[in-house]
Design a protein around this motif. Structure first.
Motif, PDB file in Angstrom:
ATOM      1  N   THR A 113      -3.527   7.181  -1.518  1.00  0.00           N
ATOM      2  CA  THR A 113      -2.248   7.894  -1.571  1.00  0.00           C
ATOM      3  C   THR A 113      -1.269   7.420  -0.496  1.00  0.00           C
ATOM      4  OG1 THR A 113      -3.173   9.656  -0.184  1.00  0.00           O
ATOM      5  CG2 THR A 113      -3.287   9.954  -2.575  1.00  0.00           C
ATOM      6  N   SER A 114      -1.776   6.771   0.554  1.00  0.00           N
ATOM      7  CA  SER A 114      -0.918   6.251   1.618  1.00  0.00           C
ATOM      8  C   SER A 114      -0.684   4.755   1.424  1.00  0.00           C
ATOM      9  CB  SER A 114      -1.558   6.500   2.984  1.00  0.00           C
ATOM     10  OG  SER A 114      -0.805   5.862   3.990  1.00  0.00           O
ATOM     11  N   ASP A 115       0.538   4.301   1.699  1.00  0.00           N
ATOM     12  CA  ASP A 115       0.860   2.873   1.598  1.00  0.00           C
ATOM     13  C   ASP A 115       0.700   2.138   2.929  1.00  0.00           C
ATOM     14  OD1 ASP A 115       1.471   2.914  -1.106  1.00  0.00           O
ATOM     15  OD2 ASP A 115       3.550   3.532  -0.742  1.00  0.00           O
ATOM     16  N   VAL A 116       0.312   2.851   3.984  1.00  0.00           N
ATOM     17  CA  VAL A 116       0.174   2.232   5.297  1.00  0.00           C
ATOM     18  C   VAL A 116      -1.088   1.383   5.356  1.00  0.00           C
ATOM     19  CG1 VAL A 116      -0.214   2.715   7.751  1.00  0.00           C
ATOM     20  CG2 VAL A 116       1.471   4.036   6.476  1.00  0.00           C
ATOM     21  N   ARG A 117      -0.964   0.197   5.970  1.00  0.00           N
ATOM     22  CA  ARG A 117      -2.133  -0.648   6.261  1.00  0.00           C
ATOM     23  C   ARG A 117      -2.180  -0.854   7.776  1.00  0.00           C
ATOM     24  NH1 ARG A 117       0.323  -1.038   1.026  1.00  0.00           N
ATOM     25  NH2 ARG A 117      -1.141  -2.055  -0.411  1.00  0.00           N
ATOM     26  N   PHE A 118      -3.166  -0.273   8.420  1.00  0.00           N
ATOM     27  CA  PHE A 118      -3.277  -0.404   9.870  1.00  0.00           C
ATOM     28  C   PHE A 118      -3.841  -1.751  10.276  1.00  0.00           C
ATOM     29  CE2 PHE A 118      -3.449   4.278   9.287  1.00  0.00           C
ATOM     30  CZ  PHE A 118      -2.317   4.604  10.017  1.00  0.00           C
ATOM     31  N   ILE A 119      -4.541  -2.431   9.381  1.00  0.00           N
ATOM     32  CA  ILE A 119      -4.965  -3.798   9.658  1.00  0.00           C
ATOM     33  C   ILE A 119      -4.409  -4.694   8.557  1.00  0.00           C
ATOM     34  CG2 ILE A 119      -7.009  -3.164  10.967  1.00  0.00           C
ATOM     35  CD1 ILE A 119      -8.703  -3.666   8.545  1.00  0.00           C
ATOM     36  N   ASP A 120      -3.860  -5.848   8.989  1.00  0.00           N
ATOM     37  CA  ASP A 120      -3.113  -6.690   8.055  1.00  0.00           C
ATOM     38  C   ASP A 120      -2.935  -8.069   8.685  1.00  0.00           C
ATOM     39  OD1 ASP A 120      -1.260  -7.898   6.391  1.00  0.00           O
ATOM     40  OD2 ASP A 120       0.111  -6.193   6.336  1.00  0.00           O
ATOM     41  N   THR A 121      -3.323  -9.113   7.973  1.00  0.00           N
ATOM     42  CA  THR A 121      -3.189 -10.471   8.523  1.00  0.00           C
ATOM     43  C   THR A 121      -1.774 -11.005   8.400  1.00  0.00           C
ATOM     44  OG1 THR A 121      -3.732 -11.526   6.413  1.00  0.00           O
ATOM     45  CG2 THR A 121      -5.568 -11.023   7.897  1.00  0.00           C
ATOM     46  N   GLY A 122      -0.951 -10.385   7.543  1.00  0.00           N
ATOM     47  CA  GLY A 122       0.327 -11.005   7.210  1.00  0.00           C
ATOM     48  C   GLY A 122       0.073 -12.220   6.329  1.00  0.00           C
ATOM     49  N   SER A 168      -1.746  10.732  11.435  1.00  0.00           N
ATOM     50  CA  SER A 168      -0.850   9.696  11.930  1.00  0.00           C
ATOM     51  C   SER A 168      -1.078   9.467  13.424  1.00  0.00           C
ATOM     52  CB  SER A 168       0.602  10.115  11.691  1.00  0.00           C
ATOM     53  OG  SER A 168       1.485   9.173  12.251  1.00  0.00           O
ATOM     54  N   PRO A 169      -1.368   8.229  13.826  1.00  0.00           N
ATOM     55  CA  PRO A 169      -1.472   7.951  15.266  1.00  0.00           C
ATOM     56  C   PRO A 169      -0.140   8.232  15.961  1.00  0.00           C
ATOM     57  CG  PRO A 169      -2.347   6.133  13.953  1.00  0.00           C
ATOM     58  CD  PRO A 169      -1.623   7.038  13.017  1.00  0.00           C
ATOM     59  N   ARG A 170      -0.210   8.654  17.187  1.00  0.00           N
ATOM     60  CA  ARG A 170       1.001   8.989  17.935  1.00  0.00           C
ATOM     61  C   ARG A 170       1.900   7.761  18.043  1.00  0.00           C
ATOM     62  NH1 ARG A 170       2.514   9.110  23.375  1.00  0.00           N
ATOM     63  NH2 ARG A 170       0.484   8.206  23.921  1.00  0.00           N
ATOM     64  N   GLY A 171       3.127   7.944  17.578  1.00  0.00           N
ATOM     65  CA  GLY A 171       4.083   6.846  17.670  1.00  0.00           C
ATOM     66  C   GLY A 171       4.250   6.075  16.377  1.00  0.00           C
ATOM     67  N   ILE A 172       3.418   6.314  15.389  1.00  0.00           N
ATOM     68  CA  ILE A 172       3.577   5.659  14.080  1.00  0.00           C
ATOM     69  C   ILE A 172       4.071   6.704  13.099  1.00  0.00           C
ATOM     70  CG2 ILE A 172       2.413   4.477  12.194  1.00  0.00           C
ATOM     71  CD1 ILE A 172       0.472   3.310  14.167  1.00  0.00           C
ATOM     72  N   ASN A 173       5.302   6.532  12.683  1.00  0.00           N
ATOM     73  CA  ASN A 173       5.909   7.480  11.758  1.00  0.00           C
ATOM     74  C   ASN A 173       6.140   6.789  10.418  1.00  0.00           C
ATOM     75  OD1 ASN A 173       6.167   9.599  13.754  1.00  0.00           O
ATOM     76  ND2 ASN A 173       7.872   8.407  14.624  1.00  0.00           N
ATOM     77  N   ASP A 174       5.404   7.210   9.447  1.00  0.00           N
ATOM     78  CA  ASP A 174       5.532   6.625   8.114  1.00  0.00           C
ATOM     79  C   ASP A 174       5.505   7.759   7.094  1.00  0.00           C
ATOM     80  OD1 ASP A 174       4.425   5.448   5.461  1.00  0.00           O
ATOM     81  OD2 ASP A 174       4.978   3.668   6.603  1.00  0.00           O
ATOM     82  N   ALA A 175       6.415   7.719   6.140  1.00  0.00           N
ATOM     83  CA  ALA A 175       6.542   8.809   5.180  1.00  0.00           C
ATOM     84  C   ALA A 175       5.302   8.974   4.316  1.00  0.00           C
ATOM     85  CB  ALA A 175       7.756   8.570   4.284  1.00  0.00           C
ATOM     86  N   SER A 176       4.519   7.908   4.132  1.00  0.00           N
ATOM     87  CA  SER A 176       3.345   8.004   3.260  1.00  0.00           C
ATOM     88  C   SER A 176       2.134   8.599   3.966  1.00  0.00           C
ATOM     89  CB  SER A 176       2.979   6.624   2.703  1.00  0.00           C
ATOM     90  OG  SER A 176       2.519   5.768   3.723  1.00  0.00           O
ATOM     91  N   LEU A 177       2.213   8.756   5.294  1.00  0.00           N
ATOM     92  CA  LEU A 177       1.132   9.426   6.013  1.00  0.00           C
ATOM     93  C   LEU A 177       1.225  10.934   5.782  1.00  0.00           C
ATOM     94  CD1 LEU A 177       1.193   7.389   9.340  1.00  0.00           C
ATOM     95  CD2 LEU A 177      -0.526   7.266   7.518  1.00  0.00           C
ATOM     96  N   GLY A 178       0.158  11.634   6.086  1.00  0.00           N
ATOM     97  CA  GLY A 178       0.121  13.051   5.773  1.00  0.00           C
ATOM     98  C   GLY A 178      -0.398  13.246   4.355  1.00  0.00           C
ATOM     99  N   PHE A 179       0.028  14.342   3.708  1.00  0.00           N
ATOM    100  CA  PHE A 179      -0.501  14.673   2.384  1.00  0.00           C
ATOM    101  C   PHE A 179       0.168  13.851   1.288  1.00  0.00           C
ATOM    102  CE2 PHE A 179      -0.250  17.071  -1.590  1.00  0.00           C
ATOM    103  CZ  PHE A 179      -1.600  17.294  -1.845  1.00  0.00           C
ATOM    104  N   GLY A 180      -0.619  13.496   0.287  1.00  0.00           N
ATOM    105  CA  GLY A 180      -0.095  12.785  -0.868  1.00  0.00           C
ATOM    106  C   GLY A 180      -0.991  13.027  -2.078  1.00  0.00           C
ATOM    107  N   SER A 181      -0.440  12.837  -3.255  1.00  0.00           N
ATOM    108  CA  SER A 181      -1.214  12.969  -4.484  1.00  0.00           C
ATOM    109  C   SER A 181      -0.714  11.939  -5.489  1.00  0.00           C
ATOM    110  CB  SER A 181      -1.097  14.378  -5.067  1.00  0.00           C
ATOM    111  OG  SER A 181       0.244  14.670  -5.388  1.00  0.00           O
ATOM    112  N   GLU A 182      -1.552  11.607  -6.449  1.00  0.00           N
ATOM    113  CA  GLU A 182      -1.169  10.598  -7.428  1.00  0.00           C
ATOM    114  C   GLU A 182      -2.114  10.620  -8.627  1.00  0.00           C
ATOM    115  OE1 GLU A 182      -1.717   6.540  -6.205  1.00  0.00           O
ATOM    116  OE2 GLU A 182      -3.604   6.977  -5.177  1.00  0.00           O
TER     117      GLU A 182
END
Length: 465
Positions: free
Chosen positions: A298-307, A122-136
């Protein structure tokens, strides 16, 4: 006196002789009759013996005829039953049993299971529950396919990995000739090399970013493919994914085509291809959105996104190339996606591409290729048969640019390393590491910083049949 006795004696003798002669004659006649009767009885006995022999022979012949008639009847009944009964099915094993008949029918169950686990920094300052470990459970497909007499074929497959059932492939095919095949139903609209390669056989757990970002997915449509020698031509007309058909706002139409030239080059296989895609959204309020996860699902975060971008249509072009020789393979693709926006707004064009190379570390192993796409790896020495399976290492540079015409969705430079172990034809284990560098990212980090990097580690265990 003496004379008288002599006379009487003579008379008595004469009378005795007279009686004796008739009696002897009578006895001779009776003897003759008895002899004749005996002869007749002997003849009758002989005749009876002959008749009994003839009767026994006739009975034997009748019995043989009855047995033969019964055998003929049974044979005819068996032949009739055999003619009436369907021909016996033949069973082959291709990861799962495949039943086929001489009449042209076949049926094979199919499926796959992919279990993923991984972690994203996780980049400093971005807190997202899906970052870190995940499995599916990444994919859990179940379905069947086969052939129908007359040149037809079919496939039906669903994905039950998510909270709802999703239709993947659902189509009917017809082999019009040796070179021409037709398909109707839900299938892929002939995207590039990596997208047309089954998700069972990619070099990494996830395809390159452009395949996800630009919305490459299956759609409902009708298509045709021509294949002869080194040339493959594919094209079709499509609507939306079947999941969107109940939504009246989803009534888009697309025309998609692809051409592949795949000759042998020396001891290797060359692949050159190009594709074009026009997608009319057919809705004045339609929009498109391009984004991608950081090299792991496993992560739902998108660091690049056009909207969301208001759009009338999309126009895409793709180029692809690959080469396979022995344990080595190399591949590269690029795709340009232009968005036609309504009114006088400037139309942006986004770009994504990748370059990769791979090498098998186990002797005798090579990457499969079939029908204009990468195919199954079949280990030269599979596990369980005296070998270890196939071990492959892959490197990839993955680039995506979502910045143009005033839209700032961010840029990605991905540096990726993967290890693939294929112990048997139908099992696979993958370990991936990616260092993803972002600039002008859609999500700001601490202090509003939009230039940062993340590290992603992913693993997969896979079985298919």
């Amino acid at each position: 006196m003496t004379t008288t006795r002599l006379s009487l004696s003579a008379a008595a003798l004469a009378m005795a002789i007279g009686w004796t002669v008739p009696v002897s004659a009578q006895d001779a006649s009776v003897a003759q009759e008895l002899a004749a009767m005996r002869a007749q009885m002997a003849a009758m006995s002989s005749r009876i013996d002959t008749l009994e022999t003839q009767l026994a022979a006739a009975r034997a012949q009748a019995q043989e005829a009855t047995v033969a008639a019964n055998a003929a009847t049974a044979s005819a009944a068996s032949a009739t039953a055999a003619a009436a009964a369907p021909p016996a099915a033949q069973v082959a094993w291709k990861g799962a049993p495949e039943w086929s008949s001489e009449s042209g029918w076949s049926f094979k169950p199919r499926g796959r299971m992919q279990f993923d686990a991984g972690t994203v920094s996780s980049p400093r300052g971005i807190n997202d529950a899906s970052l870190g470990f995940g499995s599916e459970l990444r994919r859990a497909y179940i379905g069947f396919d086969g052939k129908i007499p007359g040149g037809f074929g079919y496939r039906a497959e669903i994905d039950v990995a998510g909270s709802s059932v999703e239709v993947t492939d659902l189509f009917l095919t017809y082999q019009a000739s040796k070179e021409v095949g037709l398909t109707v139903g839900q299938h892929k609209p002939f995207w590039g090399l990596e997208e047309m390669t089954s998700d069972l056989f990619p070099s990494f757990t996830e395809r390159a970013a452009m395949n996800t970002a630009f919305g490459f997915e299956r759609r409902l449509g009708a298509s045709a493919a021509y294949s002869k020698g080194d040339v493959l031509l594919q094209g079709g007309v499509f609507t939306d994914n079947v999941a969107d058909l109940n939504n009246d706002e989803n009534n888009s139409m697309s025309v998609d085509g692809r051409a592949v030239f795949a000759p042998k080059l020396g001891a290797g296989q060359l692949h050159l291809g190009a594709s074009a895609h026009y997608h009319d959204l057919n809705d004045s309020a339609a929009s498109v959105r391009y984004r991608v996860r950081p090299f792991i699902h496993t992560s739902d975060v998108r660091f690049i996104d056009t909207g969301n971008i208001g759009a009338v249509s999309e126009l895409g072009y793709g180029l692809e190339a690959a080469y396979i020789r022995g344990p080595f393979h190399g591949a590269a693709e690029g795709h340009w996606q232009q968005v036609n926006r309504p009114g006088a707004l400037v139309d942006p064009t986004f770009f994504g591409g990748y370059v990769e190379a791979g090498m098998f570390l186990t002797p005798g192993d090579t990457r499969g290729y079939k029908g204009g796409a990468f195919d199954r790896v079949k280990p030269n020495s599979p596990l369980g048969k005296g070998g270890f399976g196939a071990l492959q290492v892959n490197l990839r540079y993955d680039y995506l640019d979502l910045i143009d015409a005033g839209i700032v969705g961010g840029r990605q430079n991905g540096y990726e390393l993967g290890l693939v172990w294929t112990p048997t034809d139908y099992t696979r284990f993958l370990l991936n590491y990616g260092h993803m560098v972002y600039s002008d990212a859609a999500l700001p980090a601490a202090g509003g910083d939009r230039d940062y990097s993340v590290d992603a580690l992913g693993m997969r265990a896979q079985l298919d049949f």
